[in-house]
Scaffold this motif. Structure first.
Motif, PDB file in Angstrom:
ATOM      1  N   ALA A 177      93.625 -39.405 -13.426  1.00  0.00           N
ATOM      2  CA  ALA A 177      93.009 -38.364 -12.600  1.00  0.00           C
ATOM      3  C   ALA A 177      93.689 -38.257 -11.250  1.00  0.00           C
ATOM      4  O   ALA A 177      93.844 -37.150 -10.701  1.00  0.00           O
ATOM      5  CB  ALA A 177      91.518 -38.656 -12.418  1.00  0.00           C
ATOM      6  N   ASN A 178      94.114 -39.386 -10.682  1.00  0.00           N
ATOM      7  CA  ASN A 178      94.690 -39.396  -9.343  1.00  0.00           C
ATOM      8  C   ASN A 178      96.110 -38.832  -9.302  1.00  0.00           C
ATOM      9  O   ASN A 178      96.693 -38.710  -8.236  1.00  0.00           O
ATOM     10  CB  ASN A 178      94.685 -40.820  -8.789  1.00  0.00           C
ATOM     11  CG  ASN A 178      94.842 -40.871  -7.285  1.00  0.00           C
ATOM     12  OD1 ASN A 178      95.757 -41.486  -6.767  1.00  0.00           O
ATOM     13  ND2 ASN A 178      93.964 -40.198  -6.561  1.00  0.00           N
ATOM     14  N   ARG A 179      96.641 -38.480 -10.464  1.00  0.00           N
ATOM     15  CA  ARG A 179      97.989 -37.908 -10.528  1.00  0.00           C
ATOM     16  C   ARG A 179      97.969 -36.380 -10.548  1.00  0.00           C
ATOM     17  O   ARG A 179      99.027 -35.753 -10.579  1.00  0.00           O
ATOM     18  CB  ARG A 179      98.717 -38.429 -11.769  1.00  0.00           C
ATOM     19  CG  ARG A 179      99.235 -39.847 -11.624  1.00  0.00           C
ATOM     20  CD  ARG A 179      99.611 -40.442 -12.973  1.00  0.00           C
ATOM     21  NE  ARG A 179     100.412 -41.666 -12.853  1.00  0.00           N
ATOM     22  CZ  ARG A 179      99.943 -42.865 -12.569  1.00  0.00           C
ATOM     23  NH1 ARG A 179      98.638 -43.018 -12.361  1.00  0.00           N
ATOM     24  NH2 ARG A 179     100.738 -43.911 -12.485  1.00  0.00           N
ATOM     25  N   PHE A 180      96.770 -35.769 -10.570  1.00  0.00           N
ATOM     26  CA  PHE A 180      96.669 -34.316 -10.712  1.00  0.00           C
ATOM     27  C   PHE A 180      96.104 -33.657  -9.464  1.00  0.00           C
ATOM     28  O   PHE A 180      95.360 -34.273  -8.685  1.00  0.00           O
ATOM     29  CB  PHE A 180      95.743 -33.966 -11.882  1.00  0.00           C
ATOM     30  CG  PHE A 180      96.362 -34.111 -13.244  1.00  0.00           C
ATOM     31  CD1 PHE A 180      97.235 -33.159 -13.732  1.00  0.00           C
ATOM     32  CD2 PHE A 180      96.063 -35.203 -14.048  1.00  0.00           C
ATOM     33  CE1 PHE A 180      97.807 -33.273 -14.986  1.00  0.00           C
ATOM     34  CE2 PHE A 180      96.607 -35.341 -15.306  1.00  0.00           C
ATOM     35  CZ  PHE A 180      97.486 -34.370 -15.777  1.00  0.00           C
ATOM     36  N   VAL A 181      96.435 -32.372  -9.312  1.00  0.00           N
ATOM     37  CA  VAL A 181      95.697 -31.474  -8.424  1.00  0.00           C
ATOM     38  C   VAL A 181      94.591 -30.849  -9.270  1.00  0.00           C
ATOM     39  O   VAL A 181      94.871 -30.152 -10.246  1.00  0.00           O
ATOM     40  CB  VAL A 181      96.606 -30.363  -7.857  1.00  0.00           C
ATOM     41  CG1 VAL A 181      95.809 -29.440  -6.949  1.00  0.00           C
ATOM     42  CG2 VAL A 181      97.786 -30.958  -7.119  1.00  0.00           C
ATOM     43  N   HIS A 182      93.346 -31.102  -8.923  1.00  0.00           N
ATOM     44  CA  HIS A 182      92.213 -30.645  -9.727  1.00  0.00           C
ATOM     45  C   HIS A 182      91.725 -29.292  -9.216  1.00  0.00           C
ATOM     46  O   HIS A 182      91.306 -29.174  -8.055  1.00  0.00           O
ATOM     47  CB  HIS A 182      91.069 -31.664  -9.669  1.00  0.00           C
ATOM     48  CG  HIS A 182      91.427 -33.014 -10.208  1.00  0.00           C
ATOM     49  ND1 HIS A 182      90.986 -33.464 -11.438  1.00  0.00           N
ATOM     50  CD2 HIS A 182      92.198 -34.009  -9.701  1.00  0.00           C
ATOM     51  CE1 HIS A 182      91.460 -34.672 -11.655  1.00  0.00           C
ATOM     52  NE2 HIS A 182      92.196 -35.028 -10.609  1.00  0.00           N
ATOM     53  N   LEU A 183      91.769 -28.290 -10.078  1.00  0.00           N
ATOM     54  CA  LEU A 183      91.303 -26.953  -9.714  1.00  0.00           C
ATOM     55  C   LEU A 183      90.157 -26.558 -10.639  1.00  0.00           C
ATOM     56  O   LEU A 183      90.298 -26.614 -11.871  1.00  0.00           O
ATOM     57  CB  LEU A 183      92.433 -25.932  -9.824  1.00  0.00           C
ATOM     58  CG  LEU A 183      93.628 -26.113  -8.878  1.00  0.00           C
ATOM     59  CD1 LEU A 183      94.673 -25.033  -9.138  1.00  0.00           C
ATOM     60  CD2 LEU A 183      93.189 -26.102  -7.429  1.00  0.00           C
ATOM     61  N   GLN A 184      89.028 -26.177 -10.042  1.00  0.00           N
ATOM     62  CA  GLN A 184      87.898 -25.700 -10.833  1.00  0.00           C
ATOM     63  C   GLN A 184      88.165 -24.246 -11.237  1.00  0.00           C
ATOM     64  O   GLN A 184      88.377 -23.388 -10.388  1.00  0.00           O
ATOM     65  CB  GLN A 184      86.603 -25.797 -10.022  1.00  0.00           C
ATOM     66  CG  GLN A 184      86.276 -27.193  -9.551  1.00  0.00           C
ATOM     67  CD  GLN A 184      86.043 -28.164 -10.692  1.00  0.00           C
ATOM     68  OE1 GLN A 184      85.463 -27.799 -11.723  1.00  0.00           O
ATOM     69  NE2 GLN A 184      86.483 -29.397 -10.528  1.00  0.00           N
TER      70      GLN A 184
END
Length: 409
Positions: A177-184
């Motif tokens: 999870a910490n390797r991504f840019v999270h976009l809703q």
């Protein structure tokens, strides 16, 4: 003379014509915050993870993005693969004791390397079991599959459904999870209706002005480094909740991504809304909103500059920023109380009264009045502010009486 006749079209041929007409859509330039945040992340060469309910349009958005950027799209359903599909399959050579056992990459990775560029779409990431997620770590961070290195022209985007709506869903592991840019990813009613009518928004890479790149990098470094100097506890903060660990949270890695995105958003002149999606998507809502507030304060004028020329001062339009500026001016006078500075602060408050909401000057005016020395004459400007302060106090007392009556019932 033999006459030839064309056989009548079959029902499947007619159905094919109808499907072709339905698929005949166009695109148009249209402001879309989600799409701009996605394209900025892709331009910044950061892995992106789109979170959204099933059927919301994540796959369609990626297909359209690949077409708009002229990138070949390679879709890999993570949940139907084995860990060896991402770490490489061992291939025994002629003399393993001497040459070792190489790890052969899958065919889709070989095609990406041959093409030299492309968009790798890892779909259904939240239904991939932990062993597969572990195998994806090296792919997402180092762009390696087995012994194969993906070229710089390959971008990685993933999609996932929330665990509540995913089939046999798993929480994402914190390292992945910490390797991504999270976009809703959510739907826009107007975009969907217009798209079903045949016109979808067009994705485009951000327009980066080459002249301001160094300034954008300098701003991003100053903002992130200054913020973390003031808030050292946010450099690394692993959430205690399992679900939140599978999203965006602050770490040195995610702050590095944040710095890169702030620079890209600044160079592209992106809106605050886009920047908010990006920074909250890398370090989480709390730290992201704090960083945005820090960026706002960085843009505020220096109180000393305002005190030196109150007549020519330009105050922010936004109420919260204007309030912060006025509070800063009063604080500067408190630190170095001088008659000339005190008078200049009153002149600034009058200017704020004339150009903005009157209630913003009430607290600064009250505080500034308390700083008066006995030998300082009250400036004429105070008369213009006295009515506002008195009216505000009356309103506060009236509100207090109403609250007391309600509490007594």
């Amino acid at each position: 003379m033999t006459m030839t006749t064309t056989p009548p079209a079959s029902q499947l041929d007619i159905a094919g014509d109808l499907l072709a007409l339905l698929a005949d859509t166009t695109t148009e330039p249209r402001p879309d915050v989600q799409l701009e945040a996605l394209t900025l992340s892709v331009a910044a060469d950061l892995p992106v993870l789109l979170w959204g309910e099933p059927g919301i349009g994540k796959t369609a958005a990626l297909t359209q993005l690949a077409a708009a950027l002229d990138l070949p799209l390679t879709t890999v359903i993570a949940s139907v693969h084995e860990p060896s599909d991402f770490s490489g399959l061992p291939v025994v050579g002629d003399d393993p004791a001497v040459q070792g056992v190489p790890m052969a990459p899958p065919d889709w990775a070989v095609r990406l390397v041959r093409a030299g560029r492309g968009l790798l779409f890892l779909d259904e990431l939240s239904t991939a079991p932990p062993a597969v997620q572990a195998a994806l770590l090296r792919l997402v961070l180092e762009r390696r599959i087995g012994a194969l290195q993906l070229p710089p022209g390959v971008r990685i985007v993933a999609a996932a459904n929330p665990r509540s709506s995913a089939a046999d869903g798993w929480e994402l592991s914190p390292p992945l999870a910490n390797r991504f840019v999270h976009l809703q990813w959510t739907h826009d009613h107007d975009v969907v209706v217009r798209g079903l009518g045949g016109t979808w928004p067009r994705a485009a890479l951000p327009q980066l002005g080459s002249g301001g790149l160094a300034d954008a990098v300098a701003l991003a470094r100053r903002a992130v480094c200054g913020f973390l100097t003031a808030r050292p506890g946010l450099v690394h903060q692993l959430p205690t909740n399992e679900a939140r660990r599978g999203g965006a949270w602050p770490s040195p890695r995610s702050w590095d991504m944040t710095l890169r995105l702030v620079a890209f958003a600044t160079a592209a002149g992106s809106s605050r809304e886009v920047l908010s999606l990006l920074v909250r998507g890398t370090v989480g809502d709390g730290p992201g909103l704090e960083l945005l507030a820090w960026l706002d304060r960085m843009d505020l004028p220096d109180p000393e500059v305002l005190l030196a020329d109150p007549a020519g001062a330009e105050l922010p339009e936004r109420g919260d920023l204007r309030q912060a500026v006025l509070d800063g001016v009063v604080a500067a006078v408190r630190e170095r109380p001088e008659r000339s500075r005190w008078d200049a602060a009153w002149a600034l408050l009058v200017r704020a009264l004339e150009t903005g909401a009157p209630d913003l000057v009430v607290v600064p005016a009250t505080t500034l009045a308390s700083l008066r020395r006995d030998d300082w004459d009250v400036p004429a400007a105070v008369e213009r502010l006295a009515g506002v302060v008195t009216m505000s106090r009356r309103a506060d007392r009236a509100a207090s009486r109403v609250a007391d009556r309600k509490a007594a019932r």
